[in-house]
Design a protein around this motif. Sequence first.
Motif, short mmCIF file in Angstrom:
data_model
loop_
_atom_site.label_atom_id
_atom_site.label_comp_id
_atom_site.label_asym_id
_atom_site.label_seq_id
_atom_site.Cartn_x
_atom_site.Cartn_y
_atom_site.Cartn_z
N PRO A 28 35.00 48.24 50.44
CA PRO A 28 36.01 48.85 51.31
C PRO A 28 35.44 49.24 52.66
O PRO A 28 34.24 49.39 52.82
CB PRO A 28 36.47 50.07 50.51
CG PRO A 28 35.35 50.38 49.59
CD PRO A 28 34.71 49.06 49.26
N LEU B 25 40.55 38.96 48.90
CA LEU B 25 39.67 39.80 49.73
C LEU B 25 39.05 39.00 50.86
O LEU B 25 38.93 39.50 51.99
CB LEU B 25 38.59 40.45 48.85
CG LEU B 25 39.13 41.48 47.86
CD1 LEU B 25 38.04 41.89 46.87
CD2 LEU B 25 39.71 42.69 48.57
N MET C 128 43.17 44.64 45.82
CA MET C 128 42.75 45.69 46.75
C MET C 128 42.03 46.80 45.99
O MET C 128 41.02 47.33 46.44
CB MET C 128 43.95 46.28 47.51
CG MET C 128 44.68 45.32 48.43
SD MET C 128 43.67 44.55 49.68
CE MET C 128 43.47 42.92 48.98
N ASN D 58 38.35 46.04 45.24
CA ASN D 58 37.50 45.72 46.38
C ASN D 58 36.16 46.45 46.30
O ASN D 58 36.11 47.67 46.43
CB ASN D 58 38.23 46.09 47.67
CG ASN D 58 37.46 45.73 48.93
OD1 ASN D 58 36.39 45.12 48.88
ND2 ASN D 58 38.01 46.10 50.07
N CYS E 129 40.66 46.85 53.03
CA CYS E 129 41.83 47.03 52.18
C CYS E 129 42.71 48.19 52.65
O CYS E 129 43.89 48.24 52.31
CB CYS E 129 41.42 47.18 50.72
SG CYS E 129 40.22 48.47 50.40
N VAL F 44 35.52 45.21 54.22
CA VAL F 44 36.64 44.34 53.83
C VAL F 44 37.82 45.30 53.78
O VAL F 44 37.97 46.08 52.85
CB VAL F 44 36.38 43.63 52.48
CG1 VAL F 44 37.59 42.80 52.08
CG2 VAL F 44 35.13 42.76 52.56
N ASN G 147 41.03 37.67 42.96
CA ASN G 147 40.67 38.85 43.74
C ASN G 147 39.77 38.48 44.91
O ASN G 147 39.99 38.94 46.04
CB ASN G 147 39.97 39.89 42.86
CG ASN G 147 40.91 40.54 41.87
OD1 ASN G 147 42.11 40.31 41.88
ND2 ASN G 147 40.36 41.35 41.00
N GLU G 148 38.77 37.66 44.67
CA GLU G 148 37.88 37.26 45.75
C GLU G 148 38.62 36.46 46.81
O GLU G 148 38.40 36.66 48.01
CB GLU G 148 36.70 36.47 45.21
CG GLU G 148 35.71 36.09 46.30
CD GLU G 148 34.51 35.32 45.80
OE1 GLU G 148 33.80 34.75 46.65
OE2 GLU G 148 34.27 35.28 44.57
N TRP H 109 29.44 38.53 47.79
CA TRP H 109 30.72 38.61 47.11
C TRP H 109 30.58 38.59 45.59
O TRP H 109 31.57 38.43 44.88
CB TRP H 109 31.61 37.45 47.55
CG TRP H 109 32.02 37.52 48.98
CD1 TRP H 109 31.40 36.94 50.04
CD2 TRP H 109 33.14 38.21 49.52
NE1 TRP H 109 32.06 37.23 51.21
CE2 TRP H 109 33.14 38.00 50.91
CE3 TRP H 109 34.16 38.98 48.96
CZ2 TRP H 109 34.12 38.54 51.75
CZ3 TRP H 109 35.13 39.51 49.79
CH2 TRP H 109 35.10 39.29 51.17
N SER I 257 32.97 40.30 42.96
CA SER I 257 34.37 39.90 42.94
C SER I 257 34.42 38.45 42.50
O SER I 257 33.41 37.76 42.48
CB SER I 257 34.98 40.08 44.33
OG SER I 257 36.38 40.01 44.27
#
Length: 195
Positions: free
Chosen positions: A155, A114, A149, A152, A160, A158, A110-111, A103, A106
Amino acid sequence: MNETPASTSARSSTWTLRETPVGPLLLAATDKGLVNVVFHADADTADRALTRLEGRLGSAPVRVDDAASPDAPAPHPALATAAAELDSYFRDELRVFTVPLDWSLSGGFNERVLRELFASVPFGVTAGYQDLADRVGEPGAARAVGAAMGSNPLPVVVPCHRVVESGGALGGFGGGRETKRALLALEGLLPQPLF
């Protein structure tokens, strides 16, 4: 809300390109896990993504291929896992990704968003921007969820693409609306395209 990702010391990473029904994906992994998935990874897009990744991780990602020579570097294990799981996902055989995730691209709000999305919005289900804001305890942050999103770095894995507007409209998507439609159709949430 802190939007700055956690700092990282120089780390090695490996990457590969994967052909998929939504176009080529660039996959990159570190020893911690899958760190980046990039849509529409033609040569220019891949070069830009790899330059950004080098800047963030502090060392140039090393390319590995399925048919690599014996003296080529070995991919980080998460890279092979991610490639296999994405292949299964696109064959409609995988519902839950288990590849370890890094991670580090991010951070902050935001993290949090997500991670909540990854943990609580399964295959074949959508969530709204407001719903995710509520889930992370920030009820006034639906627009910030949209920004999360858009940021991200992972994608598809995760998902989005599963986040839609409150009235059911698709909303935006970093991979493009047609890619979002194709992913939602794969998951049975929209009719399959006619061609």
